[in-house]
Every structure is written in C-alpha cells, then in structure tokens.
Design an enzyme around this catalytic site. Structure first.
Site, short mmCIF file in Angstrom:
data_model
loop_
_atom_site.label_atom_id
_atom_site.label_comp_id
_atom_site.label_asym_id
_atom_site.label_seq_id
_atom_site.Cartn_x
_atom_site.Cartn_y
_atom_site.Cartn_z
N GLU A 47 0.83 -1.20 0.00
CA GLU A 47 0.00 0.00 0.00
C GLU A 47 0.87 1.26 0.00
O GLU A 47 1.84 1.36 0.73
CB GLU A 47 -0.88 -0.02 1.25
CG GLU A 47 -1.84 1.13 1.41
CD GLU A 47 -2.72 0.97 2.65
OE1 GLU A 47 -3.64 1.77 2.81
OE2 GLU A 47 -2.47 0.04 3.45
N LYS A 143 -9.03 3.17 -2.72
CA LYS A 143 -9.42 2.43 -1.52
C LYS A 143 -10.82 2.83 -1.06
O LYS A 143 -11.14 4.01 -0.92
CB LYS A 143 -8.39 2.71 -0.43
CG LYS A 143 -8.54 1.90 0.85
CD LYS A 143 -7.37 2.20 1.78
CE LYS A 143 -7.41 1.41 3.06
NZ LYS A 143 -6.22 1.72 3.91
N TYR A 149 -9.35 4.54 13.23
CA TYR A 149 -9.27 4.07 14.61
C TYR A 149 -7.81 3.75 14.91
O TYR A 149 -6.99 3.62 14.01
CB TYR A 149 -10.13 2.81 14.80
CG TYR A 149 -9.81 1.70 13.82
CD1 TYR A 149 -8.77 0.81 14.07
CD2 TYR A 149 -10.52 1.56 12.63
CE1 TYR A 149 -8.45 -0.20 13.16
CE2 TYR A 149 -10.21 0.56 11.73
CZ TYR A 149 -9.19 -0.32 12.00
OH TYR A 149 -8.88 -1.31 11.10
N CYS A 179 -5.75 -2.94 1.49
CA CYS A 179 -5.66 -3.10 2.94
C CYS A 179 -7.01 -3.21 3.66
O CYS A 179 -7.59 -4.28 3.72
CB CYS A 179 -4.82 -1.99 3.55
SG CYS A 179 -4.12 -2.42 5.17
N GLY A 347 22.45 5.12 28.65
CA GLY A 347 22.99 4.87 29.97
C GLY A 347 22.84 3.41 30.33
O GLY A 347 21.78 2.81 30.10
N GLU A 453 6.51 1.40 33.49
CA GLU A 453 6.97 2.63 34.12
C GLU A 453 6.33 3.86 33.48
O GLU A 453 5.91 4.79 34.19
CB GLU A 453 8.49 2.73 34.02
CG GLU A 453 9.23 1.63 34.76
CD GLU A 453 10.71 1.59 34.42
OE1 GLU A 453 11.46 0.89 35.13
OE2 GLU A 453 11.11 2.25 33.45
#
Length: 611
Positions: A47, A143, A149, A179, A347, A453
């Site tokens: 695509e 298409k 979404y 697609c 790091g 985290e």
C-alpha cells in the site's frame, strides 16, 4: 468448458521510506526486475509504495500528491524502457484526481470530493493502487474503506473510492483492493464475488501487533471465500516512527488453502504459481453493485504458455518472544538508518531495561554503532556497575564510565533538595550528561523506560526519560524479562555468547536513587501492575469491568490514579516501537487536563452504577 489457465504472481514485500518518492520508485524497478527474472507475470507491491506509509499530513500538500501522480506515470514508462513492460505491476500510491489523464476514475453521483472531516482538499486525495503494464497506467483503484481508529487517520485525509476495476490479464480476471478493504465483510471482496473474478490483488500496510499474524490468515481466508477467488495479500515491511510493519504476506485459495506465506520482518519476494479454473466463475458482470461500480478492462486474453508449477514457500510462524524481538530490532534500525543517524548512546545501569535496550541496539545496528555509559551515583551498588561492564563485554559495544556524585554534590552545594527532588536530581544529571554526549558525538540518545513505568509515571522528566527514541516504550516489564531470557536462550542455541548478564535478569529492579531502594517500594508487583495496565490502557476497561476481571480493588485504584496523573509526562516522551494493541502516543489520545476519574462502583438493587 474452458481449460484452466496459469499465472505466476510475485509478492514484493519491501521496506519503503515515507516521502522518498524517487527512492521508492527505484525500489519497485529493482524488485520487478527480480520478479521478472523469476518468471512472474504480475508483481504486487504494498500500500502507498511510492509515497511510503503512513504519509500523514504530507497528503495535504498538493505538491506531494502531484509528485506521486507524476512518479506513477514515469514509473510505468521506466519499467517499459528497462524491458519490464510485459510484467504487470500493482503499486500503491497517493492519487490526485485533477489532471491525471484518461485513466482517471469518474466520480459517481453523490460522491463527496472531500475527506470525511469536510475540510476542502483540492484534488480529492485518494489512497490508491494502480496496475502498470506496457509503459501505461492501465487502471487505478481507490481504496473504499478508510480506517479511522487506533493509529489510522485515513478519514482525515482521503476520499473513499466507488469503482472496482477488473482487468483481464492473460485470460485471468483480476480485481484490486487495498488493505482495510479486506477487513470489511461485504466490502470490495464481496462485490468481486458478485461480479465474478478469478484473482484479488491486495496491497497492504498493516502495522505489527503481537499475534496479529494469527488474525490475518483467518481474515484472508474469509475474504477469499467471499470473493470466490484467490486473494493475494502483500504487506509492507519496515519501521516508520512508532510503527513497524512485519510483512507476513500470503496467498490464499478460495477454499482456504494457504498457497504461500512470506517470512516476517525481512524484505522478501514470494512467488506463487496459480492454476485458475475460469469455468468455476461462469457469470462475469459489470455495473453497479451497491455503493460500488464494477468496470471491466481487457489487457490480454491469451493465456501464458504452460509451465511447470513450483510449490511456494510457507514461512513458519515465529514464537511470541522472537516475533516481538524482531519487531523491536527492525523498528529501532529503521528509525536510526532512515533518519541518517550514525550511532546511538544510552545509559547502562546494570538493570534489565538498559541491558535489553543495549542488546536490541547491538542486534539492530552492530556493536560498533552503540555507545554505553555507566553513570554511578553514591547509591549505585557495586554489582550494578559490574553488571553494566559485563554487558559491554558480552555485546562488544563501546563502554565508558562517568561518576555523577561530584556533579550531584555541586548542585546540593547551591540549592537544598531532599526526598523525591533529590532523587530526581540524580536522574536529571544523568540525562544532561547523556544529552551532552549525544550532541558532542552525533549519537541519538536512547531512553530505556518500559511501558509499565511510562504508564504510571515512574520516571523523571528530563532525566531517565530524556532521549530521541524509546526502544521498549511499548513493552511491559514482565515481557522485558521474558525477552531477556529468550534472547539469551537464542544465543545459547546458536553457540553464541549470551548478551544479557543473568544478574541483570534475576536481581530485584531498582532505580537506585536512594539507599536500599527497590521498585516495589513505590509500585505493586509488576505482574499485578502489567495485568491492570493491559486491561485499562490497551482495552479501555472501566473500574467495574476491571473488578469483574478479578483485579484487586486496592491495586486497581492505585494504578489508575497513577496512570491518569502521568498523562502530561507521556505527552513529552520519545517515540518508540508499537507492539501492543494500544501503545502510548498516536494510538492512545487522552486530554492532559481531565477531571474524569474511574471510581469504585456503588451497588444498588444488585446492579453496579457508575458516577
């Protein structure tokens, strides 16, 4: 009854670059030559191959759309000049319907020449695919179904198509879709089944998510049955900002047989030999079918000369951890290489997150392009520095040590900080040093935070969150451990050095910003945390639903409070490869200023009610 006809179809699973129209066109030429050398009669590319996917707001620039149109026409001519004109090529591009010549699709009555947001766009941009042959653009397909979404914003940019062109190529009736059209029952594949076709060619740019390859094969089987024709699904491969595309291209027969499947995360040309029984589709019609109009175009009636068919390869699916690891490696490699960056720096704390990020970087770029820096403070344990040095030896990356205690002391001599402020100062000194090294040497700084985290804000702004790319941003902590164990096991199986020190995997995680500190001082166990984050963030479940799923109420209340309060931090975080159902960033968009909070449900007359 007509004799079956043959056709060799090639699926060119390639890695394009957004905005590099000339480079992407050259990619089409190169892979078409390979396909032609292998005897392919038609080759399908992903695509929006010419523009790269997703081009985002580049679509809104008329100059960009016109460049795509011009490149498409020039590509058809260039293929013919190179002796490749007899090979049909299906290529995705950005269509701009003003002044594109006789192959322009006429608008149907009632069509809106603007995207769904109703903002005027000159040229009615379309997500399109074209079939090229003999130096010409034979047909163009726009298409039909525009996803809006998750990470997709296609209704913002494109106008949906209304025409399904069917091209007779070597006696085989071929329809094009793009697609999302495959994901819609009763869409273009259903129209193709009603009209009567032999083959559906579908360019795709379907981003990777964990286990998504388990969904694709059943999906393509349903569309092949609906179209009553073989469906060829050619997917993009490569990284683009937060997204990574895994390929996994395939061809599926009308009865559901998997005819061929390409491997994931690598460029690949998959050739599939088809034997088409045209008598199985006796009724071939054109005209209006619901919202779409089928048009028919004859390119060549004569079947190709008979040839000995070859069995197509069928790639074995990867294990979950290998699939995720390869996705993260490819996403990181393409982000660095496509942006022209020479190297990365990060790091190294001796902990699991920095160890996994370093191993990913070495796999993606090679050890010579990866620079690790140990930044011990007065609270760093001896084993942390030793584990970082061990990782450097195992992987071969460049390694240096810069103690930060004197710099932290210098800050404290000028300003009095305590508690969390003092802890965060250490992280910010590290971030400043790493950014300085990044600027000095041209490295991109990798930030090593994981999804757990980042979800709860367990990071320091302008400290450990500083960086240009976050390789494990969408990887929950429990999966980080699983990936580390898998990567070491993979190395053992190949007789190679295990890249990640066992101590980094087994020791309790700690930020080491205070004496004896461990993550569970501030957070629930990562098993509990990751389970709640998966349901609250990825699945958007509310408090009542979370409790129904068996989560501990106190843990849920605590985690949701932390997640909601950390939105302002996430808005400032670096991009990172998406692997989950819903990643932080373009996939999950919540307001920073937001008074809504999930609360424990109250029970009235046996039913839960939510305020």
């Amino acid at each position: 009854m007509s004799e079956p006809v043959q056709l060799r179809v090639a699926l060119a699973q390639v890695d394009t670059r957004v905005g590099d129209i000339a480079g992407n066109a050259a990619l089409v030429t190169t892979w078409t030559a390979i396909a032609a050398e292998d005897g392919a009669h038609v080759v399908v590319f992903p695509e929006m191959t010419l523009t790269g996917y997703p081009p985002e707001d580049l679509v809104l620039r008329e100059s960009f759309a016109q460049a795509s149109e011009k490149a498409l026409v020039e590509l058809a001519g260039d293929l013919a000049e190179r002796g490749l004109g007899d090979t049909a090529v299906v290529v995705g591009y950005l269509a701009h319907t003003e002044g594109i010549g006789p192959a322009t699709t006429e608008s149907m009555p009632g069509d809106d020449d603007r995207p769904a947001d109703a903002n005027p766009r000159r040229g009615a941009p379309r997500n399109a695919a074209a079939l090229l042959h003999g130096g010409e653009v034979v047909v163009r397909y726009h298409k039909r179904h525009l996803p809006n979404y998750g990470v997709f914003d296609e209704a913002r940019y494109f106008v949906p198509g209304t025409e399904l062109p069917v091209v007779r190529l070597h006696g085989v009736d071929v329809a094009l879709t793009v697609c999302e059209d495959l994901w819609v029952e009763g869409g273009p594949c259903g129209v193709a089944g009603e009209a009567g076709v032999d083959l559906v060619l579908s360019p795709n740019a379907s981003p990777y998510e964990r286990a998504k390859d388990d969904l694709r094969l059943p999906l393509v089987r349903r569309r092949a049955a609906e179209a009553r024709a073989t469906v060829v699904y050619c997917n993009q491969v490569g990284g683009q900002d937060e997204l990574v595309f895994d390929g996994d291209s395939m061809a599926v027969a009308p009865d559901g047989e998997l005819l061929g499947r390409a491997p994931q995360f690598v460029e690949h040309l998959l050739c599939v030999d088809l034997r088409v029984d045209r008598s199985a589709v006796p009724d071939r019609r054109e005209g209006r079918f619901g919202p779409m109009t089928v048009t028919r175009h004859v390119l060549s009636e004569e079947p190709v000369p008979a040839f000995d068919p070859r069995p197509a390869s069928v790639a074995e699916p990867l294990s979950d951890c290998e699939e995720v690891w390869r996705a993260l490696v490819l996403g990181l490699r393409d982000f660095i290489d496509k942006n022209g960056m020479p190297s990365v720096v990060l790091g190294l704390s001796g902990g699991i997150d920095s160890a996994v990020c370093a191993a990913l970087a070495v796999d993606a770029l090679g050890a010579d392009r990866v620079y690790g820096v140990g930044l011990p403070s007065r609270y760093s344990s001896e084993h942390s520095l030793a584990d970082a040095e061990d990782l450097a030896r195992r992987t071969g990356l460049h390694y240096s040590v810069v103690p930060i205690a004197p710099m932290v002391d210098a800050y404290h001599s000028s300003v009095e900080l305590s508690g969390v402020a003092a802890e965060n100062l250490q992280a910010r000194v590290r971030g400043t040093l790493l950014m300085g090294l990044s600027n000095q040497h041209g490295h991109l700084l990798l930030t090593t935070g994981n999804k757990s985290e980042i979800a709860v804000g367990y990071s320091t702004l302008y400290g450990d969150s500083a960086g240009g790319f976050a390789p494990i941003k969408d990887v929950p902590k429990t999966l980080v451990w699983a990936l580390a164990r898998w990567r070491n096991e993979y190395a053992r199986g190949r007789g190679e050095t295990e890249p990640i020190p066992v101590n980094s995997i087994e020791k309790p995680p700690s930020a080491e910003l205070a004496p004896g500190q461990v993550d569970t001082d501030s957070l629930p166990s990562y098993e509990e945390l990751d389970a709640v984050v998966a349901d609250y963030v990825d699945r958007d479940l509310g408090m009542g639903e979370l409790l129904e799923r068996g989560h501990d109420p106190e843990v849920v209340a605590r985690v949701l409070r932390l997640v909601d309060a950390a939105e302002f931090k996430r808005r400032q975080s670096a991009p990172g490869t998406k692997i989950s159902l819903k990643a932080f960033g373009r996939d999950r968009r919540l307001p920073v200023t937001n008074r809504w909070r999930e609360t424990l449900p109250t029970v009235r007359e046996g039913a839960a009610s939510h305020p």
